[in-house]
Design a protein around this motif. Structure first.
Motif, PDB file in Angstrom:
ATOM      1  N   UNK A  19     -62.786 -72.659  70.695  1.00  0.00           N
ATOM      2  CA  UNK A  19     -61.425 -72.484  70.175  1.00  0.00           C
ATOM      3  C   UNK A  19     -60.467 -72.160  71.309  1.00  0.00           C
ATOM      4  N   UNK A  20     -60.905 -71.254  72.202  1.00  0.00           N
ATOM      5  CA  UNK A  20     -59.979 -70.792  73.225  1.00  0.00           C
ATOM      6  C   UNK A  20     -59.685 -71.864  74.257  1.00  0.00           C
ATOM      7  N   UNK A  21     -60.729 -72.627  74.657  1.00  0.00           N
ATOM      8  CA  UNK A  21     -60.476 -73.671  75.635  1.00  0.00           C
ATOM      9  C   UNK A  21     -59.662 -74.793  75.031  1.00  0.00           C
ATOM     10  N   UNK A  22     -59.780 -74.988  73.733  1.00  0.00           N
ATOM     11  CA  UNK A  22     -58.939 -76.002  73.103  1.00  0.00           C
ATOM     12  C   UNK A  22     -57.471 -75.626  73.224  1.00  0.00           C
ATOM     13  N   UNK A  23     -57.186 -74.326  73.068  1.00  0.00           N
ATOM     14  CA  UNK A  23     -55.797 -73.900  73.226  1.00  0.00           C
ATOM     15  C   UNK A  23     -55.365 -73.983  74.673  1.00  0.00           C
TER      16      UNK A  23
ATOM     17  N   UNK B 172     -73.868 -64.162  84.965  1.00  0.00           N
ATOM     18  CA  UNK B 172     -72.470 -64.369  85.310  1.00  0.00           C
ATOM     19  C   UNK B 172     -71.773 -63.014  85.387  1.00  0.00           C
ATOM     20  N   UNK B 173     -70.595 -62.963  85.991  1.00  0.00           N
ATOM     21  CA  UNK B 173     -69.916 -61.669  86.177  1.00  0.00           C
ATOM     22  C   UNK B 173     -69.501 -61.022  84.860  1.00  0.00           C
ATOM     23  N   UNK B 174     -69.320 -59.713  84.926  1.00  0.00           N
ATOM     24  CA  UNK B 174     -68.817 -58.964  83.774  1.00  0.00           C
ATOM     25  C   UNK B 174     -67.315 -59.187  83.628  1.00  0.00           C
ATOM     26  N   UNK B 175     -66.761 -58.620  82.575  1.00  0.00           N
ATOM     27  CA  UNK B 175     -65.328 -58.776  82.328  1.00  0.00           C
ATOM     28  C   UNK B 175     -64.498 -58.224  83.481  1.00  0.00           C
ATOM     29  N   UNK B 176     -64.788 -57.010  83.912  1.00  0.00           N
ATOM     30  CA  UNK B 176     -63.973 -56.429  84.981  1.00  0.00           C
ATOM     31  C   UNK B 176     -64.165 -57.170  86.297  1.00  0.00           C
ATOM     32  N   UNK B 177     -65.354 -57.704  86.534  1.00  0.00           N
ATOM     33  CA  UNK B 177     -65.596 -58.448  87.768  1.00  0.00           C
ATOM     34  C   UNK B 177     -64.780 -59.736  87.830  1.00  0.00           C
ATOM     35  N   UNK B 178     -64.383 -60.255  86.675  1.00  0.00           N
ATOM     36  CA  UNK B 178     -63.534 -61.450  86.661  1.00  0.00           C
ATOM     37  C   UNK B 178     -62.056 -61.097  86.489  1.00  0.00           C
TER      38      UNK B 178
ATOM     39  N   UNK C 106     -60.761 -63.102  80.144  1.00  0.00           N
ATOM     40  CA  UNK C 106     -61.977 -63.709  80.695  1.00  0.00           C
ATOM     41  C   UNK C 106     -61.867 -65.225  80.755  1.00  0.00           C
ATOM     42  N   UNK C 107     -61.266 -65.828  79.732  1.00  0.00           N
ATOM     43  CA  UNK C 107     -61.236 -67.293  79.636  1.00  0.00           C
ATOM     44  C   UNK C 107     -59.866 -67.903  79.916  1.00  0.00           C
ATOM     45  N   UNK C 108     -58.837 -67.085  80.123  1.00  0.00           N
ATOM     46  CA  UNK C 108     -57.501 -67.622  80.334  1.00  0.00           C
ATOM     47  C   UNK C 108     -57.305 -68.190  81.728  1.00  0.00           C
ATOM     48  N   UNK C 109     -56.167 -68.792  81.933  1.00  0.00           N
ATOM     49  CA  UNK C 109     -55.836 -69.338  83.245  1.00  0.00           C
ATOM     50  C   UNK C 109     -55.733 -68.201  84.258  1.00  0.00           C
ATOM     51  N   UNK C 110     -56.334 -68.360  85.441  1.00  0.00           N
ATOM     52  CA  UNK C 110     -56.337 -67.269  86.427  1.00  0.00           C
ATOM     53  C   UNK C 110     -54.962 -66.909  86.970  1.00  0.00           C
ATOM     54  N   UNK C 111     -53.964 -67.704  86.685  1.00  0.00           N
ATOM     55  CA  UNK C 111     -52.617 -67.345  87.138  1.00  0.00           C
ATOM     56  C   UNK C 111     -52.173 -66.019  86.536  1.00  0.00           C
TER      57      UNK C 111
ATOM     58  N   UNK D 229     -61.946 -68.811  88.562  1.00  0.00           N
ATOM     59  CA  UNK D 229     -62.260 -69.712  87.441  1.00  0.00           C
ATOM     60  C   UNK D 229     -63.752 -69.746  87.116  1.00  0.00           C
ATOM     61  N   UNK D 230     -64.422 -68.612  87.355  1.00  0.00           N
ATOM     62  CA  UNK D 230     -65.864 -68.562  87.105  1.00  0.00           C
ATOM     63  C   UNK D 230     -66.190 -68.743  85.628  1.00  0.00           C
TER      64      UNK D 230
END
Length: 245
Positions: free
Chosen positions: A16-20, A75-81, A187-192, A199-200
């Motif tokens: 769902x999130x990547x579709x948005x 894969x990294x944790x939330x804070x690590x990303x 976690x899944x949003x654009x890194x900007x 973008x891990x």
């Protein structure tokens, strides 16, 4: 609390999130602020490390909490990303002020279909964290949430999710739902915006990011395409959000 098996978490949310996110590829439609202006595209609110809302103590709480929602495994944790940076930056801006929400009292308990029913997100974060930490200090020899062992942290988050931890003024379940949603977004949003560092998270699920044109690949069926993710701002996966490249 539904602590996340990462695979189940991805199956339930990432599609769902990547579709948005895919909709962001049309940069002319990207809206970075409010109020919305017809026919005008606004640039995204690029992450600025100087733009902060959380105190150091609040950041310690948020860091510990989001790392229980998405802990590190392969894969990294939330804070690590960078999820904490994402949340902090959002709370310091129009989202934290609640510019897109109706904020007139009274605030009544709403249904799931009615969406967010509370004061501004920045108010809820500050008030809920303070009241949660007060309850923890009273029941755990003056310790803070970040100082507790993981099993106890999980138990407290479960009580927040179920509304079983009574807070003086903030809604425990509303805060938990908001924190969980913001964790997914960071976690899944654009890194900007400060999260999804390098973008891990996109690489983990095979999401190519905000690429403009896929027409050369439409007829290439059953073929795995190894794309490096691209941000909506145009930078590639190994360039940090604050880079001038």
């Amino acid at each position: 609390m539904r602590l996340f098996n990462r695979r189940r978490f991805l199956l339930g949310t990432a599609g769902i999130f990547t579709a948005s996110l895919a909709g962001y590829a049309g940069a002319r439609d990207y809206q970075g602020g409010v109020p919305w202006e017809q026919g005008k595209a606004l640039p995204p609110d690029r992450y600025n490390p100087a733009k902060r809302f959380l105190t150091d103590a609040e950041r310690r709480f948020v860091t510990a909490a989001v790392d229980r929602l998405i802990p590190a495994d392969d894969f990294p944790s939330a804070s690590q990303l960078g999820v904490v940076d994402f949340i902090d930056h959002q709370l310091a801006g129009s989202y934290g002020r609640g510019d897109i929400f109706y904020l007139q009292e009274p605030f009544l308990e709403g249904t799931d279909s009615q969406g967010y029913q509370s004061r501004a997100p920045s108010w809820l974060y500050r008030r809920a964290i303070r009241e949660i930490e007060g309850a923890i200090a009273s029941n755990h020899d003056g310790k803070s949430f970040a100082e507790l062992d993981e099993a106890t942290q999980d138990s407290i988050l479960t009580d927040l999710e179920n509304g079983d931890l009574a807070l003086p003024t903030a809604s425990a379940s509303t805060f938990f739902s908001l924190l969980l949603q913001n964790t997914k977004e960071g976690y899944f949003g654009d890194p900007i915006h400060g999260g999804n560092r390098d973008m891990e998270a996109w690489r983990m699920i095979g999401f190519p990011g905000a690429r403009y044109d896929y027409r050369p690949y439409v007829a290439r069926h059953n073929e795995r395409l190894e794309f490096e993710p691209v941000s909506v701002a145009g930078f590639a996966s190994r360039i940090t959000p604050n880079s001038t490249e």
